[in-house]
Motif scaffolding. Structure first.
Motif, PDB file in Angstrom:
ATOM      1  N   ALA A  28      42.631 -10.583  16.232  1.00 32.01           N
ATOM      2  CA  ALA A  28      41.153  -9.736  16.209  1.00 32.01           C
ATOM      3  C   ALA A  28      40.364 -10.613  17.349  1.00 32.01           C
ATOM      4  O   ALA A  28      40.406 -11.926  17.056  1.00 32.01           O
ATOM      5  CB  ALA A  28      39.935  -9.264  15.271  1.00 32.01           C
ATOM      6  N   ILE A  29      40.121 -10.221  18.434  1.00 28.73           N
ATOM      7  CA  ILE A  29      39.046 -10.602  19.511  1.00 28.73           C
ATOM      8  C   ILE A  29      37.799 -10.416  19.989  1.00 28.73           C
ATOM      9  O   ILE A  29      38.137  -8.905  19.971  1.00 28.73           O
ATOM     10  CB  ILE A  29      40.274 -11.620  20.774  1.00 28.73           C
ATOM     11  CG1 ILE A  29      41.191 -12.621  20.823  1.00 28.73           C
ATOM     12  CG2 ILE A  29      39.918 -12.481  21.327  1.00 28.73           C
ATOM     13  CD1 ILE A  29      42.417 -12.434  21.954  1.00 28.73           C
ATOM     14  N   LEU A  30      36.905 -11.012  19.881  1.00 27.82           N
ATOM     15  CA  LEU A  30      36.010  -9.817  19.920  1.00 27.82           C
ATOM     16  C   LEU A  30      34.617 -10.872  20.769  1.00 27.82           C
ATOM     17  O   LEU A  30      35.096 -12.316  20.288  1.00 27.82           O
ATOM     18  CB  LEU A  30      34.899  -9.527  19.008  1.00 27.82           C
ATOM     19  CG  LEU A  30      34.818 -10.400  17.789  1.00 27.82           C
ATOM     20  CD1 LEU A  30      33.185 -10.569  17.599  1.00 27.82           C
ATOM     21  CD2 LEU A  30      35.715 -10.260  16.494  1.00 27.82           C
ATOM     22  N   SER A  31      33.709 -10.490  21.466  1.00 30.86           N
ATOM     23  CA  SER A  31      32.528 -11.634  21.512  1.00 30.86           C
ATOM     24  C   SER A  31      31.719 -11.039  21.816  1.00 30.86           C
ATOM     25  O   SER A  31      31.575  -9.898  20.813  1.00 30.86           O
ATOM     26  CB  SER A  31      33.115 -11.303  23.584  1.00 30.86           C
ATOM     27  OG  SER A  31      32.487 -10.059  23.948  1.00 30.86           O
ATOM     28  N   LYS A  32      30.322 -11.655  21.153  1.00 26.73           N
ATOM     29  CA  LYS A  32      28.598 -11.194  21.555  1.00 26.73           C
ATOM     30  C   LYS A  32      27.485 -11.808  21.758  1.00 26.73           C
ATOM     31  O   LYS A  32      28.375 -12.664  22.591  1.00 26.73           O
ATOM     32  CB  LYS A  32      28.243 -11.714  19.670  1.00 26.73           C
ATOM     33  CG  LYS A  32      28.778 -13.058  19.324  1.00 26.73           C
ATOM     34  CD  LYS A  32      28.398 -13.097  17.482  1.00 26.73           C
ATOM     35  CE  LYS A  32      28.806 -14.682  16.927  1.00 26.73           C
ATOM     36  NZ  LYS A  32      28.592 -14.623  15.834  1.00 26.73           N
ATOM     37  N   THR A  33      26.984 -11.501  21.842  1.00 25.48           N
ATOM     38  CA  THR A  33      25.768 -12.455  22.414  1.00 25.48           C
ATOM     39  C   THR A  33      25.222 -13.214  21.445  1.00 25.48           C
ATOM     40  O   THR A  33      25.835 -13.200  20.155  1.00 25.48           O
ATOM     41  CB  THR A  33      24.244 -11.503  22.344  1.00 25.48           C
ATOM     42  OG1 THR A  33      24.092 -11.041  21.378  1.00 25.48           O
ATOM     43  CG2 THR A  33      24.407 -10.392  23.779  1.00 25.48           C
ATOM     44  N   LEU A  34      24.043 -14.158  21.354  1.00 29.40           N
ATOM     45  CA  LEU A  34      23.574 -14.974  20.644  1.00 29.40           C
ATOM     46  C   LEU A  34      22.698 -14.455  19.558  1.00 29.40           C
ATOM     47  O   LEU A  34      22.814 -15.138  18.541  1.00 29.40           O
ATOM     48  CB  LEU A  34      22.875 -16.342  21.223  1.00 29.40           C
ATOM     49  CG  LEU A  34      23.763 -17.145  22.706  1.00 29.40           C
ATOM     50  CD1 LEU A  34      22.245 -18.139  23.132  1.00 29.40           C
ATOM     51  CD2 LEU A  34      24.426 -17.984  21.555  1.00 29.40           C
ATOM     52  N   GLY A  83      25.989 -25.709  21.879  1.00 25.64           N
ATOM     53  CA  GLY A  83      28.083 -25.591  22.352  1.00 25.64           C
ATOM     54  C   GLY A  83      28.994 -26.715  22.159  1.00 25.64           C
ATOM     55  O   GLY A  83      29.928 -26.853  22.143  1.00 25.64           O
ATOM     56  N   GLU A  84      29.127 -25.776  20.809  1.00 25.27           N
ATOM     57  CA  GLU A  84      29.664 -26.407  19.234  1.00 25.27           C
ATOM     58  C   GLU A  84      31.036 -25.615  19.521  1.00 25.27           C
ATOM     59  O   GLU A  84      31.053 -24.668  19.735  1.00 25.27           O
ATOM     60  CB  GLU A  84      29.734 -27.348  18.243  1.00 25.27           C
ATOM     61  CG  GLU A  84      28.700 -28.416  18.281  1.00 25.27           C
ATOM     62  CD  GLU A  84      28.224 -29.303  17.089  1.00 25.27           C
ATOM     63  OE1 GLU A  84      28.475 -28.478  16.473  1.00 25.27           O
ATOM     64  OE2 GLU A  84      27.274 -29.721  17.234  1.00 25.27           O
ATOM     65  N   ARG A  85      32.542 -25.637  19.208  1.00 25.41           N
ATOM     66  CA  ARG A  85      33.357 -24.898  19.184  1.00 25.41           C
ATOM     67  C   ARG A  85      33.368 -25.133  16.791  1.00 25.41           C
ATOM     68  O   ARG A  85      33.416 -26.030  16.622  1.00 25.41           O
ATOM     69  CB  ARG A  85      34.454 -25.054  20.079  1.00 25.41           C
ATOM     70  CG  ARG A  85      35.598 -24.394  19.805  1.00 25.41           C
ATOM     71  CD  ARG A  85      36.655 -24.550  20.209  1.00 25.41           C
ATOM     72  NE  ARG A  85      37.287 -22.912  20.787  1.00 25.41           N
ATOM     73  CZ  ARG A  85      38.992 -24.055  20.506  1.00 25.41           C
ATOM     74  NH1 ARG A  85      39.402 -24.880  20.545  1.00 25.41           N
ATOM     75  NH2 ARG A  85      39.797 -22.947  20.586  1.00 25.41           N
ATOM     76  N   ARG A 111      30.044 -18.773  28.293  1.00 21.26           N
ATOM     77  CA  ARG A 111      28.861 -19.279  29.924  1.00 21.26           C
ATOM     78  C   ARG A 111      28.735 -18.125  30.802  1.00 21.26           C
ATOM     79  O   ARG A 111      29.984 -18.352  31.074  1.00 21.26           O
ATOM     80  CB  ARG A 111      29.021 -20.811  29.763  1.00 21.26           C
ATOM     81  CG  ARG A 111      29.521 -22.177  28.798  1.00 21.26           C
ATOM     82  CD  ARG A 111      29.371 -23.051  29.203  1.00 21.26           C
ATOM     83  NE  ARG A 111      29.833 -24.108  27.589  1.00 21.26           N
ATOM     84  CZ  ARG A 111      28.355 -25.078  27.178  1.00 21.26           C
ATOM     85  NH1 ARG A 111      27.632 -25.260  28.017  1.00 21.26           N
ATOM     86  NH2 ARG A 111      28.835 -26.165  26.551  1.00 21.26           N
ATOM     87  N   ASP A 112      27.848 -18.388  31.446  1.00 17.85           N
ATOM     88  CA  ASP A 112      27.636 -18.024  32.853  1.00 17.85           C
ATOM     89  C   ASP A 112      28.044 -19.001  33.921  1.00 17.85           C
ATOM     90  O   ASP A 112      28.115 -20.097  33.397  1.00 17.85           O
ATOM     91  CB  ASP A 112      25.949 -16.680  33.036  1.00 17.85           C
ATOM     92  CG  ASP A 112      25.120 -18.718  32.736  1.00 17.85           C
ATOM     93  OD1 ASP A 112      25.205 -19.549  33.217  1.00 17.85           O
ATOM     94  OD2 ASP A 112      23.431 -18.159  32.789  1.00 17.85           O
ATOM     95  N   ARG A 113      27.394 -17.965  35.174  1.00 13.39           N
ATOM     96  CA  ARG A 113      28.341 -19.181  36.128  1.00 13.39           C
ATOM     97  C   ARG A 113      27.318 -20.212  36.229  1.00 13.39           C
ATOM     98  O   ARG A 113      28.121 -21.694  36.808  1.00 13.39           O
ATOM     99  CB  ARG A 113      27.907 -18.264  37.515  1.00 13.39           C
ATOM    100  CG  ARG A 113      29.083 -16.743  37.654  1.00 13.39           C
ATOM    101  CD  ARG A 113      28.870 -16.286  38.920  1.00 13.39           C
ATOM    102  NE  ARG A 113      29.759 -15.131  38.252  1.00 13.39           N
ATOM    103  CZ  ARG A 113      30.208 -13.998  39.331  1.00 13.39           C
ATOM    104  NH1 ARG A 113      28.408 -13.864  40.549  1.00 13.39           N
ATOM    105  NH2 ARG A 113      30.497 -13.043  39.672  1.00 13.39           N
ATOM    106  N   LYS A 114      26.345 -20.045  35.761  1.00 13.14           N
ATOM    107  CA  LYS A 114      25.217 -21.770  35.547  1.00 13.14           C
ATOM    108  C   LYS A 114      25.767 -23.123  34.510  1.00 13.14           C
ATOM    109  O   LYS A 114      25.034 -23.351  34.467  1.00 13.14           O
ATOM    110  CB  LYS A 114      23.708 -21.658  35.570  1.00 13.14           C
ATOM    111  CG  LYS A 114      23.097 -20.435  37.067  1.00 13.14           C
ATOM    112  CD  LYS A 114      22.108 -20.089  37.305  1.00 13.14           C
ATOM    113  CE  LYS A 114      21.334 -19.783  37.160  1.00 13.14           C
ATOM    114  NZ  LYS A 114      19.983 -18.797  38.108  1.00 13.14           N
TER     115      LYS A 114
END
Length: 335
Positions: A28-34, A83-85, A111-114
């Protein structure tokens, strides 16, 4: 954004490869906002958790987190913000149907482009079978440890008590060898297959009787008959039953129906309610002896076995032979 000086075409190809990997992954691979809102959801996540991408995207990640596990999400988000994994975190999540699933979770910052952290990606792997295999292995190891301790203690007791009643070294050797051999045959019936759950491993009363009595029976014309019902025997009752049946068989071979003078042994098993009754009847051409004048080690071992099984035993010397009635609670046999 171009990666490592790659051309736009190469970047698009890399993105296509990455999308294909995510789409076809068993994990299962997903993403979420903070804030914990789901932003992507691959087919592996749909299979694992039961929610389709349409159902999951836009929903809070807590739709798959049990109430008592919500604090884990707070801790994970805190690490992501730093910033930890989080790697190989073993936990429990909830499927759409409400069932729970054991998973190993890896969470990484997105992370975004910045370079600013804007969310998290999660990879969840179903470890249910892995955990069950580990639990079965631990049960097997505990069962082995338990049996080995019991057998060492039992063997020590047999040596000590047999020595008290032995008239010679040869008699001690013979009696002890017979008792240990009977136990070995009985325990062979309940040795679990590798990888099996030992708690579910049982034999039956008939199989145990046949294993104990086999050395005393005739190959051509059987002298032993076993009739009636059969019941399972769990590992908790096995040792006591094996010792009890061995003592009865030994006495029958020395003085009774299984002696060289010839005879018959008939065993009939019945159950009523929560109890089992085993009727043991020996008949022989010559009249069997009466009750012994004093109790030897075998009698003490027999009584100890009966007490361990919370049962009762009665003997009656009848004209046709020796009759023994053994009554045992069924619940004790399958323990």
């Amino acid at each position: 954004m171009l990666l490592g000086g790659a051309s736009a075409g190469e970047t698009q190809d890399a993105a296509a490869w990455l999308a294909a990997i995510v789409e076809n992954s068993d994990d299962a691979i997903l993403s979420k906002t903070l804030e914990g809102i789901i932003t992507s959801w691959n087919p592996g996540a749909a299979r694992l958790f039961g929610f389709s991408a349409v159902e999951a995207i836009g929903q809070p990640i807590t739709i798959i987190i049990p109430e008592e596990r919500r604090a884990e999400e707070t801790t994970i988000i805190g690490k992501i913000r730093q910033g930890e994994r989080v790697e190989h975190f073993q936990t429990v999540r909830r499927r759409k149907d409400g069932t729970l699933v054991d998973i190993s979770l890896t969470v990484s910052p997105v992370r975004d482009r910045k370079g600013c952290i804007i969310g998290a990606s999660k990879i969840a792997r179903d470890i249910t079978e892995t955990r069950r295999a580990a639990e079965r292995q631990m049960l097997l190891l505990r069962e082995m440890n338990h049996r080995i301790k019991n057998l060492f203690a039992l063997t020590t007791g047999l040596v000590t008590l047999s020595a008290r009643g032995a008239g010679s070294v040869e008699q001690l050797k013979a009696d002890l060898s017979e008792r240990i051999s009977s136990l070995a045959r009985a325990h062979h019936l309940t040795l679990p297959e590798f990888g099996a759950d030992p708690a579910a491993n049982v034999t039956t009363l008939r199989a145990l009787l046949e294993a104990i009595l086999a050395p005393y029976d005739e190959i051509v014309a059987s002298r032993v008959e076993i009739h009636g019902c059969d019941v399972p025997v769990g590992s908790g009752a096995l040792t006591s039953l094996a010792l009890l049946f061995h003592e009865l068989a030994t006495n029958a071979a020395k003085y009774g129906a299984l002696s060289p003078d010839g005879g018959k042994l008939a065993i009939h098993v019945t159950t009523e309610g929560k109890s089992l009754t085993l009727h043991w009847l020996e008949t022989a051409p010559a009249k069997l002896g009466g009750a012994p004048e004093r109790e030897g080690f075998g009698s003490h071992l027999e009584q100890a076995s009966i007490r361990g099984l919370r049962g009762m035993i009665e003997r009656a010397w009848r004209p046709e032979g020796l009759a023994i009635d053994i009554r045992l609670p069924l619940a004790q046999l399958v323990s």
